[in-house]
Design an enzyme around this catalytic site. Structure first.
Site, short mmCIF file in Angstrom:
data_model
loop_
_atom_site.label_atom_id
_atom_site.label_comp_id
_atom_site.label_asym_id
_atom_site.label_seq_id
_atom_site.Cartn_x
_atom_site.Cartn_y
_atom_site.Cartn_z
N LYS A 14 3.27 55.05 -52.05
CA LYS A 14 4.28 55.76 -52.31
C LYS A 14 5.55 55.27 -53.38
O LYS A 14 6.07 55.89 -53.99
CB LYS A 14 4.92 56.28 -51.00
CG LYS A 14 4.01 57.12 -50.21
CD LYS A 14 4.47 57.78 -48.94
CE LYS A 14 5.21 56.58 -47.90
NZ LYS A 14 4.09 55.93 -47.30
N ARG A 89 9.38 61.34 -41.57
CA ARG A 89 8.41 60.76 -40.83
C ARG A 89 8.03 61.20 -39.48
O ARG A 89 7.06 60.82 -38.82
CB ARG A 89 8.62 59.17 -40.72
CG ARG A 89 7.93 58.41 -41.62
CD ARG A 89 8.39 56.93 -41.46
NE ARG A 89 7.58 55.74 -41.71
CZ ARG A 89 7.81 55.11 -42.87
NH1 ARG A 89 8.61 55.62 -43.74
NH2 ARG A 89 7.01 54.08 -43.04
N ARG A 128 -0.50 42.81 -49.85
CA ARG A 128 1.08 43.07 -49.90
C ARG A 128 2.07 42.02 -49.08
O ARG A 128 2.92 41.45 -49.51
CB ARG A 128 1.52 44.31 -49.81
CG ARG A 128 2.86 44.82 -50.11
CD ARG A 128 3.25 46.22 -49.94
NE ARG A 128 3.72 46.84 -48.65
CZ ARG A 128 3.96 47.99 -48.35
NH1 ARG A 128 3.65 48.96 -49.43
NH2 ARG A 128 4.49 48.32 -47.24
N ARG A 134 8.10 41.15 -47.14
CA ARG A 134 8.37 42.11 -46.00
C ARG A 134 8.04 41.55 -44.57
O ARG A 134 6.75 41.38 -44.46
CB ARG A 134 7.92 43.46 -46.28
CG ARG A 134 8.92 44.00 -47.02
CD ARG A 134 8.34 45.44 -47.57
NE ARG A 134 8.04 46.14 -46.27
CZ ARG A 134 7.71 47.37 -46.33
NH1 ARG A 134 7.92 48.19 -47.43
NH2 ARG A 134 7.40 48.43 -45.35
N ARG A 146 1.63 50.32 -37.56
CA ARG A 146 2.47 51.26 -38.48
C ARG A 146 1.23 52.41 -38.62
O ARG A 146 1.65 53.71 -38.60
CB ARG A 146 2.75 50.63 -39.57
CG ARG A 146 3.93 49.47 -39.32
CD ARG A 146 4.33 48.87 -40.33
NE ARG A 146 5.02 49.45 -41.39
CZ ARG A 146 4.89 49.18 -42.92
NH1 ARG A 146 4.29 48.19 -43.25
NH2 ARG A 146 5.65 50.08 -43.53
P1 AMP Z 1 8.58 52.11 -45.40
O1 AMP Z 1 9.20 50.97 -46.30
O2 AMP Z 1 8.82 53.27 -45.67
O3 AMP Z 1 7.21 51.45 -45.10
O4 AMP Z 1 9.71 51.81 -44.12
C1 AMP Z 1 9.42 50.29 -43.34
C2 AMP Z 1 9.97 50.64 -41.98
O5 AMP Z 1 11.28 51.28 -41.97
C3 AMP Z 1 9.14 51.76 -41.13
O6 AMP Z 1 8.01 51.20 -40.57
C4 AMP Z 1 10.21 52.22 -40.14
O7 AMP Z 1 10.18 51.15 -39.07
C5 AMP Z 1 11.51 52.46 -40.72
N1 AMP Z 1 11.57 53.61 -41.40
C6 AMP Z 1 11.57 53.95 -42.78
N2 AMP Z 1 11.62 55.34 -42.89
C7 AMP Z 1 11.69 55.63 -41.65
C8 AMP Z 1 11.94 56.91 -41.37
N3 AMP Z 1 12.00 58.27 -41.97
N4 AMP Z 1 12.07 57.34 -39.94
C9 AMP Z 1 12.01 56.31 -38.98
N5 AMP Z 1 11.79 54.89 -39.49
C10 AMP Z 1 11.68 54.78 -40.62
#
Ligand code: AMP
Length: 192
Positions: A14, A89, A128, A134, A146
């Site tokens: 994404k 999400r 990654r 990260r 996740r």
């Molecule tokens: P991402 O970079 O989108 O994979 O997000 C990394 C982490 O941020 C996720 O595993 C969640 O802990 C948190 N996070 C990101 N977006 C959301 C969301 N829309 N709702 C809740 N937690 C989020």
């Protein structure tokens, strides 16, 4: 406004595709993951609260991310549209987004669902984890958590928009350019 949700499990590409899509279509990119990492880096109270959830592979509470998105929508009144990445999400987030957009006389135009099988996802995330820096990528157990959170809490978002006939499924395996071409094809079909 033309508003897209780029949907898919962690590791489906994404972030990479979002960057290319906003460049091509002039949309504002809203990644809640990026926004949360920025808050964390600045050590704001919101960032420090979020960190505990991110590091466990859990979702940050709905009201926190909905508040961030609400502010971002207000900060960009003139945009042609938004590209939502990693948001919504949960179904509660999707319903809140639909309400916020309706207040602006707008709606989600298209949900692009990047489909990638779980073995490939874990493989990509392990890779990654070695390069992204990260903390939530570095540990395979957190990655599996996740994926589980995705299946239980996030997948129902696709059902929500499926009922509204907004979802197009895209094969997320291939080169970055191949996948981008597939996404662009469906956007252009919708814009016309
Ligand atoms: P991402 O970079 O989108 O994979 O997000 C990394 C982490 O941020 C996720 O595993 C969640 O802990 C948190 N996070 C990101 N977006 C959301 C969301 N829309 N709702 C809740 N937690 C989020």
């Amino acid at each position: 406004m033309f508003n897209i949700i780029l949907f898919g499990p962690p590791g489906s590409g994404k972030g990479t595709q979002s960057q290319k899509l906003v460049d091509k279509y002039g949309l504002v990119h809203l990644s809640t993951g990026d926004l949360l990492r920025k808050e964390r880096k600045l050590k704001t109270p919101l960032g420090l609260e979020a960190q505990q959830f991110i590091d466990k592979g859990q979702l940050v509470p709905d009201e926190v991310v909905i508040g961030m998105i609400s502010s971002a929508l207000d900060e960009n009144p003139e945009t042609r549209g938004f590209l939502f990445d990693g948001f919504p999400r949960t179904v509660a987030q999707a319903e809140a987004l639909d309400r916020l957009l309706a207040l602006k006389k707008s709606e989600i135009s298209l949900v692009l669902f990047l489909e990638v099988d779980e073995e490939e996802l874990i493989k990509r995330l392990v890779h990654r984890g070695k390069t992204s820096g990260r903390t939530d990528d570095a540990d395979e157990n957190i990655q599996r958590k996740r994926q589980e959170v995705y299946k239980n809490e996030t997948l129902p978002v696709a059902t929500h928009y499926g009922k509204l006939k907004k979802v197009v499924t895209i094969d997320g395996i291939g080169t970055i350019d191949d996948i981008f071409a597939r996404l662009a094809f469906h956007i252009e079909k919708k814009i016309k």
